[in-house]
Design a protein around this motif. Sequence first.
Motif, mmCIF file in Angstrom:
data_model
loop_
_atom_site.group_PDB
_atom_site.id
_atom_site.type_symbol
_atom_site.label_atom_id
_atom_site.label_comp_id
_atom_site.label_asym_id
_atom_site.label_seq_id
_atom_site.Cartn_x
_atom_site.Cartn_y
_atom_site.Cartn_z
ATOM 1 N N GLU A 65 139.200 30.699 65.911
ATOM 2 C CA GLU A 65 139.828 30.631 64.595
ATOM 3 C C GLU A 65 139.382 29.384 63.853
ATOM 4 O O GLU A 65 138.900 28.425 64.465
ATOM 5 N N SER A 66 139.561 29.411 62.556
ATOM 6 C CA SER A 66 139.167 28.284 61.722
ATOM 7 C C SER A 66 139.843 26.998 62.195
ATOM 8 O O SER A 66 141.040 26.971 62.475
ATOM 9 N N GLY A 67 139.031 25.949 62.323
ATOM 10 C CA GLY A 67 139.545 24.644 62.717
ATOM 11 C C GLY A 67 139.613 24.393 64.204
ATOM 12 O O GLY A 67 139.936 23.276 64.628
ATOM 13 N N GLU A 108 130.321 29.404 62.833
ATOM 14 C CA GLU A 108 130.713 30.088 61.600
ATOM 15 C C GLU A 108 132.202 30.445 61.623
ATOM 16 O O GLU A 108 132.884 30.375 60.600
ATOM 17 N N VAL A 132 134.720 28.910 63.394
ATOM 18 C CA VAL A 132 135.637 27.753 63.326
ATOM 19 C C VAL A 132 135.507 27.020 62.002
ATOM 20 O O VAL A 132 136.412 26.267 61.617
ATOM 21 N N GLY A 133 134.405 27.237 61.308
ATOM 22 C CA GLY A 133 134.232 26.671 59.981
ATOM 23 C C GLY A 133 134.002 25.173 59.976
ATOM 24 O O GLY A 133 133.965 24.523 61.030
ATOM 25 N N GLN A 141 135.890 22.780 59.342
ATOM 26 C CA GLN A 141 136.990 21.980 59.870
ATOM 27 C C GLN A 141 137.052 21.999 61.395
ATOM 28 O O GLN A 141 137.792 21.226 62.006
ATOM 29 N N GLY A 142 136.288 22.899 62.011
ATOM 30 C CA GLY A 142 136.265 22.996 63.467
ATOM 31 C C GLY A 142 135.058 22.303 64.061
ATOM 32 O O GLY A 142 134.247 21.697 63.344
#
Length: 440
Positions: A292-294, A313, A315-316, A318-319
């Motif tokens: 998940e994102s982050g 991609e 986790v974006g 912020q990850g």
Amino acid sequence: MNAPETLELRLGSIAHGGHTVARHEGRVIFVRHGIPGELVNVVLTDAGETAKFWRADVVEVLEASEHRVPHIWDQADALTHRDPVGGAEFGHISLDYQRVLKAQVAAEQLTRLGGLKAEDYNFPAVQAVPGNADGLGWRTRMSYSVTESGHLAMSGFRSNELTEITQMPLAHPGIEAIGLYSVDFSGIDRVEVAVSSRDDSTVLVLLSEVLPGAALRVAKQLPEGVNLAVFSQMGGSAADGKGELEVITGNGWLTEQVLGNFFRITGEGFWQVHRSAATLLTERVMDLTAPESGEVVADLYAGAGLFSLPLAEAVGPQGRVFSIEGAPGTHADAKKNLAQTPQVTVTRGRVERLMRQLAREAQLDAVVLDPPRTGLDKQSAAELATSGVPRICYVSCDPAAFARDTARLMARGYELDHMEIHDLYPHTHHMESIGLFVRR
């Protein structure tokens, strides 16, 4: 044993490694090229009087299994060749029954080595790969020896004897199409060939040269458009990453595409062998890991970044993703493939050492690991458990290693929440397992 001895045997159950188990006068014999239940004549290939068990090859079938079919590859057929080449040891068994036998092996390993109880687990069936109905033409990577006369060759199981080959039915059609079997490879010790799953007309040939000038002579025999490279250090190979790679024609790498992402894979780098494996495994790993994102994720034994890139991609920005690989050539590929993804830290080193450091520096939400055939060692499993990571997605190409590591992880507070098996190696005894472990 001074000479091969022929025995008549009734074959028993399947065993890990491509054998059936038979018994003769109290002695266990591991038999290749048979099918459980068959009555066969075998030739003993390893039968020392003090040995704990013997080995044998089927040479005649007296009562055939209903699942026996004509072998897919004559040179690997023990019924017609004294020393059949390896690489298609299940080629005499129908594909559906191959998968039944593989599922039996996996369940036996998980029970015996993994400590799982059949009444507590619904062991999975082995799933066919979509789009590969006949199980042929799937190998995008091939490795050949060379005979004294300069022809491509392979050897049999536990054999040093080379057999000149004229085809390989499991090899990708793009490899078979460039006419390798008519090329004179004199002065070359090893030939390794790869084809791009994205563009099957793009082929890379890697040579281990033992006589100066041999590679240039080979280049003149190959068709235009073939990428050719040579390892200048004698004994170097794509498998071990040793030796300096010198490009003779074209490029020293291939481009692969998986779910919209592009990967550069050099001659020294690792890539999944089955033409559909990279996509299938990425889809399943991402689905099971569910990043998940982050979140913070570690990709261990990360190869060229096959899983690291889609994890990043997910986790974006912020990850974070920690991509760890030990092989020098493959690590170099990962650095290139992940260079435009700032949330990924690409590190080369031994997993057990770096996991200890990583556990101190980051609170991991998930770990993805795809270790070599030997699986995890005790220290790596211990470091994983110490990290306290709540979920682990484990990709394995060996059911025995997966079972041993299942026991190690379960002993350290994890449970096997999900498992699936894919037939990424048709006509061989190999299989690919994916397990999701969650912390209790």
